[in-house]
Design a protein around this motif. Structure first.
Motif, short mmCIF file in Angstrom:
data_model
loop_
_atom_site.label_atom_id
_atom_site.label_comp_id
_atom_site.label_asym_id
_atom_site.label_seq_id
_atom_site.Cartn_x
_atom_site.Cartn_y
_atom_site.Cartn_z
N GLU A 46 0.83 -1.22 0.00
CA GLU A 46 0.00 0.00 0.00
C GLU A 46 0.86 1.26 0.00
O GLU A 46 0.52 2.24 -0.69
N ARG A 47 1.94 1.23 0.74
CA ARG A 47 2.80 2.42 0.85
C ARG A 47 3.85 2.49 -0.25
O ARG A 47 4.62 3.45 -0.30
N GLY A 48 3.89 1.52 -1.14
CA GLY A 48 4.80 1.58 -2.27
C GLY A 48 6.16 0.96 -2.04
O GLY A 48 7.01 0.99 -2.94
N PHE A 49 6.40 0.37 -0.87
CA PHE A 49 7.69 -0.25 -0.60
C PHE A 49 7.82 -1.63 -1.25
O PHE A 49 8.91 -2.18 -1.32
N ALA A 50 6.72 -2.20 -1.67
CA ALA A 50 6.72 -3.48 -2.39
C ALA A 50 5.68 -3.40 -3.49
O ALA A 50 4.75 -2.58 -3.45
N ASP A 51 5.85 -4.27 -4.50
CA ASP A 51 4.95 -4.25 -5.65
C ASP A 51 3.82 -5.24 -5.53
O ASP A 51 2.74 -5.02 -6.10
N ALA A 52 4.04 -6.36 -4.84
CA ALA A 52 3.02 -7.40 -4.79
C ALA A 52 3.30 -8.34 -3.63
O ALA A 52 4.41 -8.38 -3.08
N LEU A 53 2.27 -9.10 -3.25
CA LEU A 53 2.41 -10.12 -2.22
C LEU A 53 2.90 -11.43 -2.84
O LEU A 53 2.55 -11.77 -3.97
N LEU A 54 3.71 -12.16 -2.08
CA LEU A 54 4.15 -13.48 -2.50
C LEU A 54 3.00 -14.48 -2.36
O LEU A 54 2.20 -14.38 -1.43
N PRO A 55 2.91 -15.47 -3.27
CA PRO A 55 1.96 -16.56 -3.03
C PRO A 55 2.31 -17.27 -1.73
O PRO A 55 3.48 -17.42 -1.37
N ALA A 56 1.30 -17.71 -1.00
CA ALA A 56 1.50 -18.30 0.33
C ALA A 56 2.39 -19.53 0.28
O ALA A 56 3.11 -19.83 1.24
N ASP A 57 2.36 -20.27 -0.83
CA ASP A 57 3.11 -21.52 -0.86
C ASP A 57 4.58 -21.34 -1.19
O ASP A 57 5.31 -22.30 -1.36
N GLN A 58 5.04 -20.08 -1.27
CA GLN A 58 6.44 -19.85 -1.57
C GLN A 58 7.32 -19.84 -0.32
O GLN A 58 8.54 -19.75 -0.42
N VAL A 59 6.71 -19.88 0.86
CA VAL A 59 7.51 -19.88 2.09
C VAL A 59 7.12 -21.04 2.98
O VAL A 59 6.00 -21.55 2.92
N ARG A 60 8.05 -21.47 3.82
CA ARG A 60 7.79 -22.55 4.77
C ARG A 60 8.62 -22.27 6.03
O ARG A 60 9.50 -21.40 6.03
N ILE A 61 8.37 -22.99 7.10
CA ILE A 61 9.13 -22.86 8.34
C ILE A 61 10.09 -24.04 8.45
O ILE A 61 9.67 -25.19 8.43
N ASP A 62 11.37 -23.74 8.54
CA ASP A 62 12.39 -24.76 8.77
C ASP A 62 12.69 -24.75 10.27
O ASP A 62 13.35 -23.84 10.78
N GLU A 63 12.17 -25.74 11.00
CA GLU A 63 12.27 -25.73 12.45
C GLU A 63 13.71 -25.81 12.94
O GLU A 63 14.07 -25.17 13.94
N GLN A 64 14.56 -26.57 12.26
CA GLN A 64 15.96 -26.64 12.67
C GLN A 64 16.65 -25.30 12.47
O GLN A 64 17.40 -24.82 13.32
N ALA A 65 16.37 -24.66 11.32
CA ALA A 65 16.94 -23.34 11.07
C ALA A 65 16.43 -22.33 12.08
O ALA A 65 17.17 -21.46 12.55
#
Length: 299
Positions: free
Chosen positions: A212-231
């Motif tokens: 909204e404020r112009g610092f980014a152009d678009a949202l990432l699709p939800a399936d592009q990120v995951r949680i690596d518990e060991q990391a």
């Protein structure tokens, strides 16, 4: 895809590598403030891309900005430059999940990325705080996760001295804050004054707010990120050490003394006793810039 003017204060980055100010003397040391590390531990540690394989034109920044003495890791301009040379004259994707760190290193990485001849896509996978938020502004296109955050604030220091020393520190930091506000303004289309207010307030922007404020152009699709518990566990352990180091420095220790104390508690007494073997330790902890005080510059 937005095409940003590649100029800072009228100087084109592709024509002049040092488009943002960098200090002539880099004897100040750097680390990330505890509140940012706490937010990183709670919300963003361990976030990684969901894809099992990462393309050979992708640069990942899942660490602090600047050389990390505790792990031997960290994202540096030298490493990014080497990765860009290996990628060659092709578009680049940069994936970021970082609490920030060394402001000077962040500015250098920003300049290095802006010099690349092809388009750069930035993807904020979890957190792009402080110095990492400056790096994010180097993208021709910026994408951010809906549950990710962009955080901007002023240069952050730990300094010891009298009121004259503090006035000198304030004067020294002002051009860097102004340069960052200009970077945020050019990337977002907002005014430098607006960006400076958000920096003063130490502002966290959610994914939708950043768009909204112009610092980014678009949202990432939800399936592009995951949680690596060991990391995530590894990130949190290291950040606890960094926060302890900061607390000891704030109590009056030099950085070398703080590291030696922590290493003693870890069972490795004397590991940091030689300042020459401790990057950024600054010997006695007194910098040439500020004389009688320890000064640590981060964003």
């Amino acid at each position: 895809m937005r095409k940003l003017p590649r100029a800072i204060n009228g100087v084109h980055a592709r024509q002049r590598p040092a488009a943002l100010p960098l200090p002539a003397d880099r004897k100040v040391s750097a680390f990330t403030p505890s509140p940012v590390l706490d937010r990183w531990n709670a919300d963003a540690a361990g976030i990684r891309p969901s894809a099992l394989e990462i393309g050979d034109n992708v640069i990942t920044m899942f660490d602090v900005i600047g050389e990390d003495w505790w792990t031997g890791g960290g994202v540096t301009a030298q490493k990014v430059s080497a990765q860009l040379r290996a990628i060659g004259d092709r578009p680049v994707e940069v994936q970021i999940n970082s609490p920030g760190g060394d402001m000077f290193e962040g500015l250098a990485i920003y300049n290095v990325l802006r010099e690349h001849p092809q388009d750069i896509t930035i993807k904020i996978m979890g957190l792009a705080a402080s110095a990492a938020s400056v790096i994010a502004m180097a993208g021709d296109r910026v994408e951010i996760g809906a549950a990710s955050f962009l955080m901007i604030h002023n240069c952050w220091v730990v300094a010891i001295g009298n009121r004259h020393d503090m006035a000198e520190v304030s004067e020294y930091l002002e051009p860097f804050d102004r340069a960052m506000a200009d970077v945020y303004a050019q990337a977002s289309g907002r005014t430098s004054a607006e960006c400076a207010k958000w920096m003063d307030a130490e502002t966290y922007m959610s994914g939708s707010m950043a768009v909204e404020r112009g610092f980014a152009d678009a949202l990432l699709p939800a399936d592009q990120v995951r949680i690596d518990e060991q990391a995530r566990a590894d990130d949190r352990r290291t950040n606890e050490i960094r926060a302890t180091e900061l607390a000891l420095i704030q109590s009056g220790m030099t950085r070398s003394q703080a590291r030696a104390r922590i290493n003693t508690l870890k069972g490795t007494p004397g590991a940091a006793s030689d300042p020459a073997s401790t990057p950024g330790a600054g010997g006695t902890g007194l910098t040439d810039v500020f004389g009688r005080m320890l000064s640590t510059l981060t964003i």
